[in-house]
Design an enzyme around this catalytic site. Structure first.
Site, PDB file in Angstrom:
ATOM      1  N   THR A 481      45.476  -7.545 -37.218  1.00  0.00           N
ATOM      2  CA  THR A 481      45.251  -8.191 -38.786  1.00  0.00           C
ATOM      3  C   THR A 481      46.459  -7.771 -39.456  1.00  0.00           C
ATOM      4  O   THR A 481      46.901  -6.685 -39.670  1.00  0.00           O
ATOM      5  CB  THR A 481      44.019  -7.600 -39.265  1.00  0.00           C
ATOM      6  OG1 THR A 481      42.855  -8.021 -38.409  1.00  0.00           O
ATOM      7  CG2 THR A 481      43.903  -8.157 -40.688  1.00  0.00           C
ATOM      8  N   SER A 483      49.514  -8.911 -38.846  1.00  0.00           N
ATOM      9  CA  SER A 483      50.948  -8.677 -38.046  1.00  0.00           C
ATOM     10  C   SER A 483      51.466 -10.079 -38.034  1.00  0.00           C
ATOM     11  O   SER A 483      52.577 -10.126 -37.424  1.00  0.00           O
ATOM     12  CB  SER A 483      50.463  -8.399 -36.413  1.00  0.00           C
ATOM     13  OG  SER A 483      49.743  -9.364 -36.072  1.00  0.00           O
ATOM     14  N   SER A 486      48.774 -15.297 -37.284  1.00  0.00           N
ATOM     15  CA  SER A 486      48.500 -16.987 -37.717  1.00  0.00           C
ATOM     16  C   SER A 486      49.933 -17.623 -38.161  1.00  0.00           C
ATOM     17  O   SER A 486      49.965 -18.699 -37.859  1.00  0.00           O
ATOM     18  CB  SER A 486      47.606 -17.218 -38.912  1.00  0.00           C
ATOM     19  OG  SER A 486      46.580 -16.548 -38.335  1.00  0.00           O
ATOM     20  N   GLU A 593      42.005 -16.430 -31.248  1.00  0.00           N
ATOM     21  CA  GLU A 593      40.858 -15.601 -31.033  1.00  0.00           C
ATOM     22  C   GLU A 593      40.149 -15.962 -29.941  1.00  0.00           C
ATOM     23  O   GLU A 593      39.091 -15.968 -29.861  1.00  0.00           O
ATOM     24  CB  GLU A 593      40.064 -15.734 -32.335  1.00  0.00           C
ATOM     25  CG  GLU A 593      40.664 -15.380 -33.668  1.00  0.00           C
ATOM     26  CD  GLU A 593      41.141 -13.947 -33.736  1.00  0.00           C
ATOM     27  OE1 GLU A 593      40.531 -13.233 -32.962  1.00  0.00           O
ATOM     28  OE2 GLU A 593      41.905 -13.802 -34.767  1.00  0.00           O
ATOM     29  N   SER A 838      10.800 -38.614 -38.469  1.00  0.00           N
ATOM     30  CA  SER A 838      10.451 -39.795 -39.427  1.00  0.00           C
ATOM     31  C   SER A 838      11.720 -40.846 -39.277  1.00  0.00           C
ATOM     32  O   SER A 838      11.682 -41.931 -39.392  1.00  0.00           O
ATOM     33  CB  SER A 838       9.953 -39.094 -40.547  1.00  0.00           C
ATOM     34  OG  SER A 838       8.954 -38.597 -40.448  1.00  0.00           O
ATOM     35  N   THR A1031      20.793 -39.282 -34.607  1.00  0.00           N
ATOM     36  CA  THR A1031      20.294 -40.474 -35.113  1.00  0.00           C
ATOM     37  C   THR A1031      21.022 -41.313 -36.189  1.00  0.00           C
ATOM     38  O   THR A1031      21.476 -40.582 -37.231  1.00  0.00           O
ATOM     39  CB  THR A1031      18.741 -39.995 -35.819  1.00  0.00           C
ATOM     40  OG1 THR A1031      18.055 -39.291 -34.692  1.00  0.00           O
ATOM     41  CG2 THR A1031      18.188 -41.213 -36.058  1.00  0.00           C
TER      42      THR A1031
END
Length: 1315
Positions: A481, A483, A486, A593, A838, A1031
């Site tokens: 984290t 580093s 991303s 990840e 329904s 649906t």
């Protein structure tokens, strides 16, 4: 001209200059000559005396033989003496030769040391001052502009090569006089010192900072060549920010310096003309000073400051106008060195000047003695560089500029570098995809810079396979984290997108945690899929598995079908050679990840291994990224990961797993620092580029006032005046803070929408339900078929679309079609609460209604699911919608459909119709009018409620399912789970629609897949084949909002209804609330049977036959219609019997039947207990007289011929008032079993209050034991079962359950007879 930013790295350590001294040993000395003559005489005297005596002895005899012997003695004596003397001399020479050899051997060993030191000295000096011919290689190395102003060798330049003293000092020994030394050794020492005290052809350098003025003269060609070489070295090792190189030359000599216009050191830092930056090459010193401005104007005298001014200026004066009031022409300026080639500048301070005499072979330093005579000191051979060599180097340096973030004293890895700088892009607001995506050489394919290495050079990641010169197609990236993992992934993806078109490269970007790593990349045409937030929706992981696996298979099949190509490389080669093949881009899968993904779904490792094994040939590349990496996670996969990126890790162990060393754990905490490892290469330290930072504001392309016109011009040294035109007032730009935009956002916006659409590997998850108009063919009104897809081949064939089926492996979504024309005609829908059951039923009904006319299909709905089906009641196809509280309609609906089934069974047999398909065909062709119905659908929403509240109807519907399909009767049922259906009906449901179940273990499709159906997503379910479906919404307006679904359904119903002008579905016939007695069959039609109403099942008359069942009971609350029923029965008796045939007696305490019988039929009326008792006594007496005697024959019993008279009907109203402790009817109890034989009939009406207890009253108990018919009307259910299995409950007036032993229990409506 585009520029390349150079970030200067920390200067490399040069080879070390040898240091120290070598103390030479003294050569051997000559041995001293020993002159001991007296001692030698004394040593040889006895020998000589003895020998002389012997000689004289032999001489005295004067014998010849003795004389010879004496001579021999004398000769041997002298031989011995000579031998002794020779032996002494030889030993001295041997010792001297040995000493000489040892010394020469010693000098040889020292010579090796000296030569090694000389080599090190040469390497060190040539490292700092390479020959001009080697400078071109420095430009493309990390040593470019390595010297900084704080370095000791700043502004030191080489002027030639000459001898220099050996860096290691040779110290000669202290010896005796030369005449005492061994001559050969002494000579060797002298030659050794002469040969090795100096080293030939070493670089000779001068420090330009030490001189205000340098005046070279001599051979012009040699002078120019040396100065060019000097400038080349200065430009190669010093940045334009630290050194300016300017020229003042006459017009005749300016061609000698034209090459310098390419040097960035000779360009003005801020001034521009039409050709670009102004060139600092002028024809006068005054003009040069005005161009340099404050850089030299405010500087002091040369040497006045201990800290030299910056930047350093080298001014070349070769003619031109050298005004004596020029500052440059003065005694010297701090930080400025003038090389005067023509003596144009007046000579002033001799102490700050360096005079050089240059010839083609030698360069001399010129000094003057006190007499003013020149004294020349040779320093070596001058360096020479031609104009061509100098211009070649200058053109190499031309595009380079120093980075603004360059901090010489800092590590190059400490600053942020933008991606655009690495890609040599000046303005990210003005990107041209056509230029960026031009075909790249094979070497640069899939090769992009991602940051800077430790040398300050761009670090390129090449994801081609190693056989094509790359680092390999698959890699691993681990970073804790913070580093910068991303950011690195964003940089890599953006760099590839900026350099490769969507035809060449596509991405699948996966973020398991749902972070913002790939947020905003949706607009890039490269992106085939962005998959995020899998952690919260684990079922999507399996969907991604199918999608990626399907893509691998799709590529294999495409290569095989296109020409049986072995790999994507062969495929692309064929395309380039002209084969008509569509592009097949390389697919780069980036999965962030992945470690947590494998923890949640371990089976996913199999897909990774498959991609690692087959991806090379199929063009599928994989990059796995994670914050952590546990040992063993990569088992089976690590052999396929050819490159690895290690950012800062949480532990040294993780670093070892990734890189093999703990170095990544020791990285600084700033984001972006990492190591790259591939193949067997050593680790490469790097700092990743930054794309998320703000970008400079977009430059104005138009501004108010004059604008410079862009032109194509020759690049000259002279100032080129720009062509200026007036521009109109620009439009006011919107107030937009461009600086708030990140580089990533700007680049993505520039590239968005360019290039072909990528192949969609990942279709959006089934989150937004489609509407029916999106799934059906185009709908339009039709005069013959209503609002439908007129002309479509499947219209009217009992096909219905109910949703979308997700097929991730095939990378498509198909409409979910149901075929209800055959054995799958019954439909079951199962799903937990609020899962969309329904809505599925409404969608099915609406879909069938849009594809069929109201004559082809009809729907009868039992809505126990909350009333949602009521919105479809206005459809012309819907015959009825009954809600849970509408019990009458519910029973009537089932009864109507059951009656239709029985009718069709009879008609099909009578008319020879062998199947429902034949029936449909005959109706469609008009050969048979039919029964007014087509395919009838009985829809039950919430089957469990029907079973609980209307248990009697379960068997009826089960029978419909078992027998009805062959006769066009379909049942559509929904429930919370499949187990709510009994096996007898569940097995008959040919079409099963499974929504999300409360317990996936109960799935009839696949328990594992059922668990993956997402929760809280109404409409999501599984098909029989295990595919997920969603649906559709039962509307045709394209609006997918759930909030407006009610309005959308209403609009759809209205559209369908208004487009149909034919007959609608027959409504369910209901029991009337009021049935006039006149509508009952007359006496002529019914005989002696008395009609009292109609039943619910068939709406046919219900009769009382007193010939069969002599008694009748009625239970009901007040004002439920009991008295009316008694009047109706009485009227029926009067109508069917004459007074001679039937007599009526009334016991009516409340006097509600006073005016019922006005004819002679009435023979008694009792309104009190006393009157009733009297009448009962009379009745008993009369009836006892009719008791059969014991001798009657069976025939007489059947004909009742033993007595004559009228049938006696005793009508009792409000029996609860009569049946007290002194019940007047009790005496008749013993006659009731024989009442049929003796013509006695009891018709009793009792209130519902206490009816449960009244069952044990003797008269009622006896009548009940005789299984007499009865009617249970409205009442309280707490009374329990009264007749048959009927419990009373609230019913409309006149309605009740008719209980009869032959026909069972029927709900009937009794007729109303006006008083």
């Amino acid at each position: 001209m585009s520029t390349v930013l150079v970030r200067r790295k920390e200067r490399r350590q040069p080879p070390q200059m040898p240091r120290g001294e070598i103390l030479l040993e003294s050569p051997p000395e000559l041995p001293e000559v020993v002159t001991n003559s007296f001692q030698n005489v004394l040593m040889y005297l006895p020998m000589a005396a003895g020998s002389a005596a012997m000689v004289f002895t032999f001489l005295n005899h004067r014998n010849t033989l003795q004389l010879v012997a004496g001579g021999m003695f004398a000769l041997s004596m002298f031989g011995m003496m000579f031998g002794q003397l020779s032996q002494q001399s030889g030993e001295r020479k041997t010792k001297l030769n040995s000493a000489r050899r040892d010394y020469l051997r010693y000098l040889g060993q020292v010579r090796q040391r000296v030569r090694k030191a000389a080599k090190q000295q040469r390497e060190a000096l040539e490292w700092n001052n390479p020959a001009p011919g080697r400078l071109w290689s420095m430009v493309m190395s990390p040593r470019l502009w390595e010297r900084r102003s704080s370095d000791a060798d700043f502004a030191q330049v080489r002027i030639g090569a000459g001898p220099q003293r050996l860096a290691v000092q040779l110290i000669p020994p202290e010896t005796k006089p030369v005449e005492d030394l061994e001559p050969m050794s002494a000579g060797a020492l002298r030659r050794f010192l002469r040969a090795h005290s100096t080293v030939p052809d070493l670089p000779v350098a001068i420090s330009l900072r030490s001189f205000a003025r340098i005046l070279p003269d001599g051979d012009p060609k040699a002078v120019y060549g040396m100065v060019r070489a000097l400038i080349m070295q200065l430009a190669a090792f010093h940045s334009p920010d630290d050194v300016r190189i300017t020229v003042c030359a006459s017009r005749e000599r300016m061609p000698q310096w034209q090459w310098m216009k390419w040097l960035p050191h000779s360009l003005h830092p801020t001034e521009y003309d039409a050709a670009g930056q102004v060139r600092l090459l002028t024809h006068s010193l005054v003009e040069l000073e005005s161009m340099l401005g404050p850089e030299i104007k405010d500087r002091g005298m040369f040497g006045a400051s201990r800290a030299p001014a910056e930047p350093f200026h080298l001014v070349i004066v070769d003619g031109g106008q050298a005004s004596y009031d020029s500052q440059i022409a003065s005694d010297g300026i701090d930080g400025v060195c003038v090389i005067d080639l023509t003596g144009s500048v007046a000579e002033t301070n001799e102490a700050t000047m360096l005079r050089l005499r240059v010839t083609p072979e030698r360069v001399y330093v010129v000094k003057r003695d006190r007499a003013g005579k020149e004294v020349l000191s040779s320093v070596g051979r001058p360096d020479q560089a031609s104009i061509a060599e100098a211009e070649a180097l200058a053109r190499q340096l031309a595009p380079f500029r120093t980075s603004a973030a360059d901090e010489p004293e800092e590590d190059v890895l400490s600053a942020n570098m933008t991606l655009t700088s690495l890609l040599h892009i000046d303005n990210p607001y003005n990107l041209d995809p056509a230029v960026l995506w031009r075909p790249r050489p094979q070497r640069n394919r899939l090769r992009v810079p991602i940051g800077l290495d430790a040398d300050g050079r761009p670090l390129e990641l090449d994801i081609k396979e190693s056989a094509q010169g790359g680092m390999g197609p698959h890699g691993l990236c681990i970073g804790a984290t913070g580093s910068g993992k991303s950011e690195l992934l964003r940089t890599l993806v953006l760099a590839l997108a900026m350099t490769h078109s969507p035809e060449v490269l596509n991405f699948v970007l996966v973020d398991f945690k749902g972070g913002a790593t790939f947020l905003g990349m949706e607009g890039l045409r490269h992106v085939s899929a962005i998959i995020t937030n899998l952690e919260e929706e684990l079922p999507l992981v399996d969907r991604m598995y199918d999608a990626l696996h399907g893509e691998m298979v799709r590529r294999q099949e495409h290569l095989r079908h296109s020409g049986n190509y072995a790999s994507l490389r062969d495929y692309e080669k064929a395309r380039m050679e002209g084969a008509p093949l569509p592009p097949m881009p390389t697919l780069f899968i980036v999965l962030d990840e992945f470690s947590e993904l494998l923890s949640a779904k371990p089976d996913f490792a199999e897909l990774f291994v498959m991609i690692g094994r087959l991806g090379r040939s199929l063009g599928v590349h994989l990059l796995l990224a994670s914050q952590r990496l546990e040992e063993g996670k990569l088992r089976g996969l690590d052999t396929h990961l050819s490159y690895r990126i290690g950012l800062r890790t949480f532990s040294a162990m993780e670093s070892r797993v990734v890189l093999g060393v703990p170095d990544a754990y020791e990285l600084p905490p700033s984001p972006g620092n990492g190591y790259l490892k591939f193949a067997t290469e050593p680790l490469v330290r790097f700092k990743a580029a930054y794309v998320s930072g703000p970008v400079d504001e977009e430059p104005q392309t138009r501004s108010e006032g004059p604008q410079i016109v862009r032109q194509v011009l020759p690049y000259l040294t002279d100032y080129i005046r720009p062509q200026v035109v007036e521009q109109p007032q620009p439009e006011q730009r919107a107030e937009e803070n461009k600086s708030s935009e990140s580089l990533f956002d700007v680049v993505v916006r520039q590239l968005a929408g360019h290039g072909p659409e990528p192949h969609q590997i990942w279709l959006p998850p089934l989150d937004v339900p489609p509407t029916l108009d999106e799934l059906l063919p185009p709908l339009s009104p039709s005069a013959a078929h209503g609002y439908t897809a007129d002309g479509w081949e499947w219209r009217g064939r009992l096909h219905a679309v109910v949703g979308l089926v997700d097929r991730p492996f095939d990378q498509r979504r198909d409409p979910y079609w149901l075929d209800l024309s055959g054995g799958a005609g019954h439909v079951g829908v199962a799903g937990g609460p609020q899962t969309g059951k329904s809505t599925m039923l409404r969608t099915l009904i609406t879909s069938l209604a849009l594809l069929h006319t109201p004559q082809e299909v009809q729907f009868y709905c039992l809505d126990f699911g909350g009333g949602t089906l009521a919105g479809l009641a206005e459809l012309p196809h819907v015959g009825s919608v009954a809600t849970r509280l509408d019990a009458d309609r519910i029973r009537r609906t089932v009864a109507e459909v059951s009656a239709l089934l029985e009718q069709r069974e009879q008609e099909f047999t009578e008319r020879g119709i062998d199947s429902m398909a034949t029936y449909r065909r005959l109706r469609a062709t008009g050969e048979y009018a039919g029964d007014g119905f087509g395919d009838v659908f009985l829809v039950v929403d919430n089957w469990l409620t029907l079973r609980q509240d209307y248990e009697a109807l379960e068997d009826s519907i089960t029978q419909l399912a078992a027998r009805g399909l062959g006769y066009g009767i379909h049942v559509v049922l929904s429930s919370n789970k499949w187990s709510e259906f009994r096996t007898s009906i569940r097995d008959l449901l040919g079409t099963k629609l499974e929504l999300r179940l409360g317990d996936p273990y109960e799935s009839e499709v696949d328990r594992k897949k059922a668990a993956n159906v997402p929760e809280n997503r109404p409409g999501r379910g599984l098909t029989r084949d295990g595919y997920h479906f969603l649906t559709a919404l039962p509307r045709i307006d394209g609006d997918t909002s759930a909030e407006t679904l009610t309005e959308g359904i209403a609009t759809t119903v209205k559209t369908i209804r208004e487009a149909w002008h034919g007959p609608t579905a027959p409504p369910v016939r209901m029991l009337p609330n009021v049935l006039p007695a006149a509508q009952l069959p007359s006496a002529a039609e019914s005989g002696t049977r008395i009609p009292i109403g109609i039943d619910e099942d068939s709406l046919s008359p219900v009769y009382l036959d007193f010939n069969t069942d002599p008694h009748f009971l009625v239970f009901g609350d007040t004002e439920c219609g009991k008295s009316n029923l008694l009047r109706l029965i009485t009227a029926g008796i009067i109508e069917r019997y004459t007074p001679q045939q039937a007599r009526l007696i009334f016991i009516d305490y409340s006097r509600s039947l006073l005016d019922v019988a006005t004819t002679e039929h009435q023979i008694g009326y009792a309104a009190s207990s006393t009157a009733a008792s009297s009448l009962v006594r009379d009745i008993k007496g009369a009836m006892e007289a009719r008791l059969p005697p014991p001798d009657l024959t069976p025939e007489q019993l059947r004909s009742r011929s033993w007595w004559t008279g009228a049938e006696l009907f005793l009508v009792v109203d409000d029996y609860e008032m009569v049946a007290t402790s002194d019940n007047p009817l009790r005496p008749l109890a013993e006659l009731l079993p024989q009442a049929r034989d003796i013509g006695l009939h009891l018709i009793i009406a009792r209130s519902m209050g206490g009816a449960g207890r009244a069952l044990y009253e003797p008269i009622i108990q006896r009548i009940k034991e005789m299984a007499s018919p009865g009617l249970v009307m409205s009442g309280n259910k707490d009374e329990g079962i009264l007749l048959g299995n009927v419990k009373p409950h609230k019913l409309p007036q006149g309605r009740g359950y008719f209980v009869e032993r032959r026909s069972g229990t029927r709900l009937i409506q009794t007729a109303y007879r006006e008083s």
